[in-house]
Enzyme design. Structure first.
Site, mmCIF file in Angstrom:
data_model
loop_
_atom_site.group_PDB
_atom_site.id
_atom_site.type_symbol
_atom_site.label_atom_id
_atom_site.label_comp_id
_atom_site.label_asym_id
_atom_site.label_seq_id
_atom_site.Cartn_x
_atom_site.Cartn_y
_atom_site.Cartn_z
ATOM 1 N N CYS A 120 -4.280 -77.912 95.259
ATOM 2 C CA CYS A 120 -3.979 -76.552 94.844
ATOM 3 C C CYS A 120 -2.950 -75.920 95.790
ATOM 4 C CB CYS A 120 -5.245 -75.712 94.802
ATOM 5 S SG CYS A 120 -6.339 -76.140 93.434
ATOM 6 N N HIS A 140 -3.981 -69.770 94.798
ATOM 7 C CA HIS A 140 -4.974 -68.849 95.354
ATOM 8 C C HIS A 140 -4.581 -68.414 96.755
ATOM 9 C CE1 HIS A 140 -6.721 -71.995 98.005
ATOM 10 N NE2 HIS A 140 -6.486 -72.823 96.997
#
Length: 396
Positions: free
Chosen positions: A309, A290
């Site tokens: 992440c 992201h």
């Protein structure tokens, strides 16, 4: 200053000037390689093996290892500084008579020269990355290069023509499209206590304007205590749910509320922790890629700061490249960004993603850069994880 000291200072400063431009030029969006990426990997692996052969004949350092501890910088003193200066003298970057337990301006210049020679940011700070590089023996360096060369050849022989490559030690992401490098950028990966796993996965959806649900650990250890103390989660533009129902957090007595009853969802926008783009994977750990609302973090040399992440320096450019195959052009992406709610795009052809652990890389001028063993995996590389079967809470 003595003639000897002047010589060493000049030598260190010259080394710094020669390498600093290369170090600072590395970053997001560097031009694509002219050669096919498989050929590039072959040349990199050959270069690493050749350098390893040279290193294997070098003697091990005589100076003691600096070892882990607080960051060393100009003005500090102590036993670890003494070991640092011994190592710098051994490398020929500091006159032997200037070795001692004081981090002087001369030591600062020698550290910067060493960092530049290693293709590191020459900031004079001896943190984890610089310390590890100083402590590394020639034999350890050679083993690191050979291990990476073998892994590069394995990737070359098994990876598809189109693949997103995430190299954890270098904290970079490369998009290879139809066999050629299309885009490389800085990335942020998991901290050592929350490692990003070595996955073989695929991107199935791209979400424009994603929401972010606070993960359980962050909720329990950070946000619920804030709710109890101040009546706010401390997250901009977030909705707070209690037992599945939205509530005004300042009206609730949180003192007896358990974490399992609470959910916090940050709404889309520039303030969102995921930025404006999320790339959905399929693994059971809910690891995905992201953007971010903190672009300044990409200026760091060591970017192991996420909860697992992968944050991307230029998520929009990557999204536009991938969405072009779905006939979603940049003007349509712009219109999607202007809408207040999440916009999901399913990829007709999921894009493979490979997480690798290459602790040595070759730069455009042929120079070799060694990266810190951020998860202590050099001796035992983890096996790829299996595909997902569940959708756990989000991480960031």
């Amino acid at each position: 200053m003595t003639a000897t000291a002047t010589h060493f200072a000049t030598r260190a400063f010259t080394a710094l000037l020669l390498a600093v431009s290369t170090v600072l030029s590395a970053g997001a969006g560097r031009p694509a390689q002219a050669a096919p990426y498989r050929d590039t990997l072959t040349s990199w692996a050959d270069r690493l093996d050749a350098a390893a052969t040279e290193m294997e004949g070098n003697p091990a350092p005589a100076a003691p290892r600096i070892e882990s501890g607080a960051t060393l910088k100009k003005g500090v003193s102590g036993e670890r500084v003494a070991r640092l200066t011994q190592r710098l003298a051994e490398l020929g970057l500091l006159p032997a008579e200037q070795a001692g337990d004081q981090f002087t301006p001369a030591v600062d210049m020698a550290v910067r020269a060493f960092q530049a020679s290693q293709r590191m940011k020459p900031d004079g700070l001896v943190g984890a990355g610089t310390r590890a590089a100083l402590d590394r023996t020639p034999q350890e360096t050679a083993a690191q290069m050979r291990r990476t060369a073998a892994e590069m050849r394995s990737f070359r022989d098994t990876a598809p023509d189109t693949v997103l490559l995430v190299n954890l030690p270098s904290q970079t992401t490369t998009f290879v499209r139809d066999g050629e490098e299309a885009l490389t950028m800085r990335a942020i990966v998991g901290r050592p206590s929350r490692e990003t796993p070595l996955l073989q996965d695929r991107i199935t959806h791209i979400i424009v304007n994603p929401t972010w649900t606070v993960p359980p650990t962050v909720l329990k250890e950070d946000k619920l205590p804030l709710l109890r103390a101040k009546g706010t989660p401390g997250i901009q533009n977030a909705l707070v749910y209690l037992d599945g129902e939205p509530v005004a957090p300042e009206t609730v007595d949180w003192s007896t509320v358990s974490p399992g009853r609470v959910r916090i969802v940050q709404q889309p926008g520039d303030h969102n922790a995921l930025g404006r783009f999320r790339f959905n994977l399929t693994n059971p750990y809910n690891i995905y890629l992201h953007g971010t609302n903190e672009p300044r973090l990409f200026e760091r040399e060591l970017r192991t700061i996420s909860s697992g992440c992968v944050r991307l320096e230029d998520a929009r450019r990557l999204a536009e490249m991938m969405l072009a195959a779905e006939r979603v052009m940049p003007d349509r992406v712009e219109r999607m960004l202007n809408r207040p709610e999440p916009q999901w795009v399913k990829l007709g052809q999921p894009i493979p993603v490979r997480f690798v652990y290459w602790t040595a890389t070759v730069e455009e001028d042929g120079g070799i850069r060694l990266h810190p063993d951020i998860y202590d995996l050099n001796d035992e590389i983890a096996q790829p994880a299996a595909p997902a079967t569940a959708e756990p809470p989000q991480r960031v």
